[in-house]
Scaffold this active site. Structure first.
Site, PDB file in Angstrom:
ATOM      1  N   GLU A  38       0.761  -1.084  -0.018  1.00 37.29           N
ATOM      2  CA  GLU A  38       0.011  -0.226  -0.112  1.00 37.29           C
ATOM      3  C   GLU A  38       0.935   1.361  -0.040  1.00 37.29           C
ATOM      4  OE1 GLU A  38      -4.036   0.223   1.409  1.00 37.29           O
ATOM      5  OE2 GLU A  38      -2.995   0.580   3.298  1.00 37.29           O
TER       6      GLU A  38
ATOM      7  N   LYS B 265       0.588   4.554   1.537  1.00 30.55           N
ATOM      8  CA  LYS B 265      -0.489   5.449   2.652  1.00 30.55           C
ATOM      9  C   LYS B 265       0.386   6.471   3.300  1.00 30.55           C
ATOM     10  CE  LYS B 265      -2.076   2.775   5.837  1.00 30.55           C
ATOM     11  NZ  LYS B 265      -2.983   2.018   6.925  1.00 30.55           N
TER      12      LYS B 265
ATOM     13  N   LYS C 293      -8.300   2.320  -3.033  1.00 32.58           N
ATOM     14  CA  LYS C 293      -8.396   2.358  -1.690  1.00 32.58           C
ATOM     15  C   LYS C 293      -9.392   3.536  -1.252  1.00 32.58           C
ATOM     16  CE  LYS C 293      -7.730  -0.160   2.344  1.00 32.58           C
ATOM     17  NZ  LYS C 293      -6.478   0.033   3.206  1.00 32.58           N
TER      18      LYS C 293
ATOM     19  N   GLU D 154     -14.808  -5.531   1.769  1.00 38.45           N
ATOM     20  CA  GLU D 154     -14.102  -5.657   3.123  1.00 38.45           C
ATOM     21  C   GLU D 154     -15.109  -5.803   4.254  1.00 38.45           C
ATOM     22  OE1 GLU D 154     -10.984  -2.758   3.972  1.00 38.45           O
ATOM     23  OE2 GLU D 154     -12.079  -1.931   5.700  1.00 38.45           O
TER      24      GLU D 154
ATOM     25  N   ASN E 100     -10.747  -7.406   7.593  1.00 38.76           N
ATOM     26  CA  ASN E 100      -9.864  -6.174   8.169  1.00 38.76           C
ATOM     27  C   ASN E 100      -9.930  -6.706   9.619  1.00 38.76           C
ATOM     28  OD1 ASN E 100      -8.827  -3.905   9.431  1.00 38.76           O
ATOM     29  ND2 ASN E 100      -9.858  -2.557   7.601  1.00 38.76           N
TER      30      ASN E 100
ATOM     31  N   GLU F 280      -6.643  -7.994   6.020  1.00 32.58           N
ATOM     32  CA  GLU F 280      -5.811  -6.498   6.060  1.00 32.58           C
ATOM     33  C   GLU F 280      -5.522  -6.251   7.570  1.00 32.58           C
ATOM     34  OE1 GLU F 280      -9.140  -4.356   4.017  1.00 32.58           O
ATOM     35  OE2 GLU F 280      -9.532  -5.871   2.682  1.00 32.58           O
ATOM     36  N   SER F 281      -4.960  -5.300   7.634  1.00 36.81           N
ATOM     37  CA  SER F 281      -4.433  -4.561   8.628  1.00 36.81           C
ATOM     38  C   SER F 281      -3.639  -5.617   9.702  1.00 36.81           C
ATOM     39  CB  SER F 281      -5.839  -4.188   9.480  1.00 36.81           C
ATOM     40  OG  SER F 281      -6.346  -3.121   8.957  1.00 36.81           O
TER      41      SER F 281
END
Length: 261
Positions: free
Chosen positions: A54, A56, A116, A165, A186, A216-217
């Protein structure tokens, strides 16, 4: 009002403004609107790493992550590292991103690009296509089942992959439909910002086999990925871990080499 509610409230104002400035006709005439998209879900199915890296700059939970890097270097670095795809944050107010970031990433790499974003309107899906995205993100927490159906089917008409998601079982049950390609879990609780891989493990059994499972995360180590692979996960979204370094591409390359050796 939690952070997600605030973001969506601001997003509605922002999207209305964008719609008044750039008509859909103009988006459809973009040079990139006609380009053939690359399927991230297919790449993930055939990958032995599954890394979606990603770009970010900041986030509500961590404030500033990295404001010093340019998107071009990050995108070409990720591509050289051998990632499966790149996620580009385009929200400005909360994440410091923009659609220009997507445009630059598209010009700098041939990776499948995930926009995103907090999608609440079909207009944003047209935007995604016209700025060079291959994949859109839909967030179950902010959409009704009808909206998920409407938006995912519209995305499929534009040959975009759809990553949906979810954060919990209720969101998962309301979301499953044929117009999705990938189901992302997530691991971050949006109310507390706590992260736990247990969420991915618990929900893995409920995700249909025809959807590519993405976690994710909170994935910052090889161990985390190895822990999730037996649960059928083929995709792993990693942002902060690479972005907090001076050279995300180089760090992604080391990470992938370590993972697949």
């Amino acid at each position: 009002m939690n952070i997600l509610d605030k973001i969506v409230k601001d997003k509605r104002i922002e999207v209305d403004l964008r719609k008044s400035l750039i008509p859909t006709k103009q988006l459809e005439q973009s040079v990139l609107f006609e380009r053939e998209t690359v399927s991230l879900s297919k790449k993930l199915r055939n990958s032995n790493s599954g890394i979606i890296a990603e770009h970010k700059r900041r986030s509500p939970s961590k404030s500033v992550i990295n404001h010093n890097l340019n998107v071009q270097d990050v995108a070409s670095g990720y591509e050289n590292a051998g990632v499966c795809g790149m996620s580009v944050l385009t929200d400005g107010k909360y994440f410091g991103g923009s659609l220009d970031d997507l445009l630059i990433a598209r010009a700098s790499s041939s990776l499948p690009l995930l926009r995103k974003e907090f999608i609440i309107d079909e207009y944003q899906i047209l935007e995604s296509k016209s700025y060079g995205a291959d994949v859109i993100l839909l967030i179950a927490a902010i959409l009704t089942r009808d909206e998920i159906k409407q938006f995912s089917e519209f995305a499929k008409q534009l040959n975009l992959d759809v990553l949906l998601e979810v954060h919990n079982e209720a969101e998962l049950h309301k979301s499953i439909m044929p117009s999705l390609d990938m189901l992302g879990v997530n691991n971050r609780n949006l109310k507390t910002f706590e992260v736990s891989l247990e969420i991915s493990k618990q929900l893995s059994q409920l995700i249909p086999e025809d959807l590519v499972k993405v976690s994710e995360s909170g994935i910052s180590s090889i161990d985390a990925i190895k822990e999730l692979q037996p649960y059928g996960y083929k995709g792993f979204l990693i942002g902060e871990n690479f972005m907090k370094t001076d050279n995300p591409g180089e760090n992604a390359e080391k990470f992938i080499n370590e993972l697949i050796k």
